[in-house]
Scaffold this motif. Structure first.
Motif, PDB file in Angstrom:
ATOM      1  N   ALA A   1     -30.588  44.857  78.017  1.00 32.76           N
ATOM      2  CA  ALA A   1     -31.236  44.065  76.972  1.00 32.76           C
ATOM      3  C   ALA A   1     -30.400  44.186  75.718  1.00 32.76           C
ATOM      4  O   ALA A   1     -29.670  45.150  75.538  1.00 32.76           O
ATOM      5  CB  ALA A   1     -32.656  44.555  76.716  1.00 32.76           C
TER       6      ALA A   1
ATOM      7  N   PHE B  20     -28.850  44.768  84.867  1.00 35.18           N
ATOM      8  CA  PHE B  20     -29.821  44.375  83.856  1.00 35.18           C
ATOM      9  C   PHE B  20     -29.695  45.229  82.610  1.00 35.18           C
ATOM     10  O   PHE B  20     -29.588  46.447  82.704  1.00 35.18           O
ATOM     11  CB  PHE B  20     -31.244  44.518  84.405  1.00 35.18           C
TER      12      PHE B  20
ATOM     13  N   TYR C 153     -28.950  48.737  84.248  1.00 39.15           N
ATOM     14  CA  TYR C 153     -29.609  48.997  85.515  1.00 39.15           C
ATOM     15  C   TYR C 153     -28.961  48.114  86.568  1.00 39.15           C
ATOM     16  O   TYR C 153     -29.063  46.899  86.520  1.00 39.15           O
ATOM     17  CB  TYR C 153     -31.096  48.657  85.384  1.00 39.15           C
TER      18      TYR C 153
ATOM     19  N   PRO D 154     -35.238  40.176  71.201  1.00 41.12           N
ATOM     20  CA  PRO D 154     -34.723  40.814  72.413  1.00 41.12           C
ATOM     21  C   PRO D 154     -34.374  39.793  73.493  1.00 41.12           C
ATOM     22  O   PRO D 154     -35.124  38.858  73.730  1.00 41.12           O
ATOM     23  CB  PRO D 154     -35.904  41.687  72.879  1.00 41.12           C
ATOM     24  N   LEU D 155     -33.218  40.001  74.096  1.00 44.25           N
ATOM     25  CA  LEU D 155     -32.808  39.165  75.211  1.00 44.25           C
ATOM     26  C   LEU D 155     -32.639  40.047  76.440  1.00 44.25           C
ATOM     27  O   LEU D 155     -32.211  41.188  76.331  1.00 44.25           O
ATOM     28  CB  LEU D 155     -31.476  38.472  74.914  1.00 44.25           C
ATOM     29  N   LEU D 156     -32.974  39.495  77.594  1.00 41.98           N
ATOM     30  CA  LEU D 156     -32.673  40.172  78.850  1.00 41.98           C
ATOM     31  C   LEU D 156     -31.273  39.736  79.260  1.00 41.98           C
ATOM     32  O   LEU D 156     -31.005  38.539  79.383  1.00 41.98           O
ATOM     33  CB  LEU D 156     -33.694  39.794  79.922  1.00 41.98           C
TER      34      LEU D 156
ATOM     35  N   THR E 223     -39.297  35.578  80.574  1.00 39.02           N
ATOM     36  CA  THR E 223     -38.610  35.982  81.793  1.00 39.02           C
ATOM     37  C   THR E 223     -39.124  37.281  82.372  1.00 39.02           C
ATOM     38  O   THR E 223     -39.391  38.238  81.659  1.00 39.02           O
ATOM     39  CB  THR E 223     -37.108  36.202  81.516  1.00 39.02           C
ATOM     40  N   GLU E 224     -39.239  37.292  83.660  1.00 33.88           N
ATOM     41  CA  GLU E 224     -39.471  38.527  84.374  1.00 33.88           C
ATOM     42  C   GLU E 224     -38.650  38.417  85.642  1.00 33.88           C
ATOM     43  O   GLU E 224     -38.773  37.459  86.381  1.00 33.88           O
ATOM     44  CB  GLU E 224     -40.959  38.676  84.687  1.00 33.88           C
ATOM     45  N   TYR E 225     -37.780  39.346  85.843  1.00 33.45           N
ATOM     46  CA  TYR E 225     -36.871  39.262  86.974  1.00 33.45           C
ATOM     47  C   TYR E 225     -37.323  40.296  87.993  1.00 33.45           C
ATOM     48  O   TYR E 225     -37.243  41.497  87.750  1.00 33.45           O
ATOM     49  CB  TYR E 225     -35.454  39.566  86.494  1.00 33.45           C
ATOM     50  N   VAL E 226     -37.820  39.816  89.081  1.00 34.08           N
ATOM     51  CA  VAL E 226     -38.401  40.718  90.072  1.00 34.08           C
ATOM     52  C   VAL E 226     -37.449  40.941  91.234  1.00 34.08           C
ATOM     53  O   VAL E 226     -36.897  39.991  91.778  1.00 34.08           O
ATOM     54  CB  VAL E 226     -39.737  40.173  90.595  1.00 34.08           C
TER      55      VAL E 226
ATOM     56  N   PHE F 112     -37.859  43.374  85.880  1.00 32.65           N
ATOM     57  CA  PHE F 112     -37.098  43.604  84.656  1.00 32.65           C
ATOM     58  C   PHE F 112     -37.460  42.591  83.593  1.00 32.65           C
ATOM     59  O   PHE F 112     -37.543  41.396  83.864  1.00 32.65           O
ATOM     60  CB  PHE F 112     -35.598  43.509  84.925  1.00 32.65           C
TER      61      PHE F 112
ATOM     62  N   ARG G 199     -39.275  46.243  91.741  1.00 31.11           N
ATOM     63  CA  ARG G 199     -38.937  46.506  90.351  1.00 31.11           C
ATOM     64  C   ARG G 199     -38.869  45.177  89.614  1.00 31.11           C
ATOM     65  O   ARG G 199     -38.361  44.198  90.142  1.00 31.11           O
ATOM     66  CB  ARG G 199     -37.582  47.217  90.235  1.00 31.11           C
TER      67      ARG G 199
ATOM     68  N   ALA H 189     -36.308  36.832  76.689  1.00 31.48           N
ATOM     69  CA  ALA H 189     -37.146  37.841  77.333  1.00 31.48           C
ATOM     70  C   ALA H 189     -38.618  37.452  77.285  1.00 31.48           C
ATOM     71  O   ALA H 189     -39.409  37.875  78.130  1.00 31.48           O
ATOM     72  CB  ALA H 189     -36.951  39.198  76.667  1.00 31.48           C
TER      73      ALA H 189
ATOM     74  N   ARG I 124     -44.392  34.078  81.772  1.00 34.70           N
ATOM     75  CA  ARG I 124     -43.177  34.731  82.227  1.00 34.70           C
ATOM     76  C   ARG I 124     -42.782  34.150  83.565  1.00 34.70           C
ATOM     77  O   ARG I 124     -43.502  34.273  84.537  1.00 34.70           O
ATOM     78  CB  ARG I 124     -43.390  36.227  82.328  1.00 34.70           C
TER      79      ARG I 124
END
Lengths: 258, 258
Positions: free
Chosen positions: B204, B202, A252, B222-224, B250-253, A202, A200, B247, B100
DNA sequence: TAGTGGTCTAGACCACTCA
DNA sequence: GAGTGGTCTAGACCACTAG
């Protein structure tokens, strides 16, 4: 400032709307920021319970002694922040409390975990497109052939909640899906294949005009973007999924330590 | 549409800025949406590489045959979406490619995993406040006493990346922190206590004015939002953390299957 | 039809940056 | 001081909703 309770009359939803005050302007602070701050103070302070209708933009502008556009700018910011909600031709309302639906990480589907809590989840199919295998970027080694792109909307308790997309082999796509369960729950029921949530990812992004229309929010509102892969028990890719989820209603939770 | 390369002159950053065209208006579509679409087409289509300066709002308005405010509205949306960036008194620029930064789930700190990829991470302390144990909501059973609230900004490659907050027992807070490493890496080095990342949540949200100032973005972007708990090896809570992360970078995997 | 929010214009002034 | 983005106004018209 009097200490009376909020004894709203029957059916009344107008209790104590914020009315105009001379704004104390500070140097270097934009007028719309002052308006925003003042409205927030009044609304969040609890003088106006959720659902209360604000005065019209015109009267707010008059009350603040400012232009309507300035008020609109403040309201637009508040709407993006999830504080108020506007309805064209009707009015501006204080938003319902942003109950954040905690989605604890688990291998069950969203629909299942929500159902356990007595919450209704409804899926509404928006678009189903079939593509020859060559075009789709994802690859499904064990199910060659065409893929299906399934766009649908998930609603929680009759409130739009996410705009979702699933790309999966046509052979696995549910037929005559009625939306009462998740497409993957249905898949398991139809084929006996166990679906596991694997990776996943995010991120967040601003709602596009399309997102906004389906999710009943304003363009630019922050969305939580969740993308990922579902696999079968052996770890073979079954589907690629993407959710554009209303951030004001979502949290989440993932447990990193097992 | 000619196939020439983007042979920009030395130091030149002006190559092929989008100029005015008569907009094909469609019924029911706002003018600023058309402007947005046209600008996006031109920018994303690659005619203008990142860093290119757009024409001034006034000239864009003239080019499109519309009002400056309409152009501004389109640009504001694009800025929130991370497509362009404005500098007061200077101009509007195409944003750097939204690389990202994939933060693969791992037990190492962000600084460490980024350093492995040759990326620099700098922490800048914004505010340190000490609170008596009674006030802070989180509880730290093994370290009673005062807690420290550590606000800091993380930058990746000299670009602001997240506004972070850590609440931890005062006894564990780093002294004379120079920001070259994460506060928790430092904690391990100082005390020998192993820090593990436990729950992560998580969501936003829209950037507040404060977020915007520190992260060099526009209010409402938008902020994560990542919140969570760090523990020691035995699973005792060490610190509560919260990141307001850009955001667009960023991508949080997370790998759900181990 | 009245009232509301949504869009758009023309013009003004300010704050900031940079030569 | 010239040029840029940031703010604000006054006024207009449209689209939508509801009585």
């Amino acid at each position: 400032m009097n200490g009376e309770g909020r004894d709203v009359g029957p059916g009344a939803r107008e209790s104590r709307p914020p009315s105009g005050t001379p704004l104390a302007r500070r140097a270097g602070v934009a007028l719309y920021e002052e308006v925003k701050a003042d409205l927030t103070r009044r609304l969040v302070a609890g003088e106006s319970p959720p659902g209360v209708k604000l005065p019209s933009e015109a009267s707010l502008a008059q009350g603040y002694g400012t232009n309507r556009l300035t008020v609109r700018r403040a309201l637009a910011d508040l709407a993006r922040g999830g504080v108020v909600r506007t309805e064209h031709g009707v009015g501006t309302f204080v938003r319902e409390p942003s109950v954040r639906h905690r989605i604890d990480d688990g291998q069950g589907s969203l629909s299942e975990s929500m159902a356990e809590r007595g919450l209704s989840v409804v899926h509404q199919v928006i678009e189903v497109t079939e593509e020859p295998s060559a075009t789709g970027p994802p690859e499904f080694p064990r199910w060659p052939g065409a893929t299906v792109r399934l766009r649908h909307r998930r609603s929680l308790e009759d409130t739009p909640w996410s705009l979702s997309e699933a790309v999966l082999p046509a052979a696995l796509a549910p037929r005559d899906w009625d939306g009462t369960e998740s497409p993957f729950t249905r898949l398991t029921r139809d084929t006996g294949i166990a679906v596991r949530r694997a990776r996943r990812s995010f991120s967040a992004d601003a709602a596009t005009a399309d997102d906004a229309r389906w999710l009943d929010i304003q363009t630019g509102t922050p969305l939580l973007i969740v993308t990922g892969v579902n696999t079968d028990a052996e770890g073979n890719d079954l589907a690629h999924i993407q959710h554009h989820t209303r951030a004001d209603r979502t949290e989440y939770v993932v447990n990193l330590l097992v």
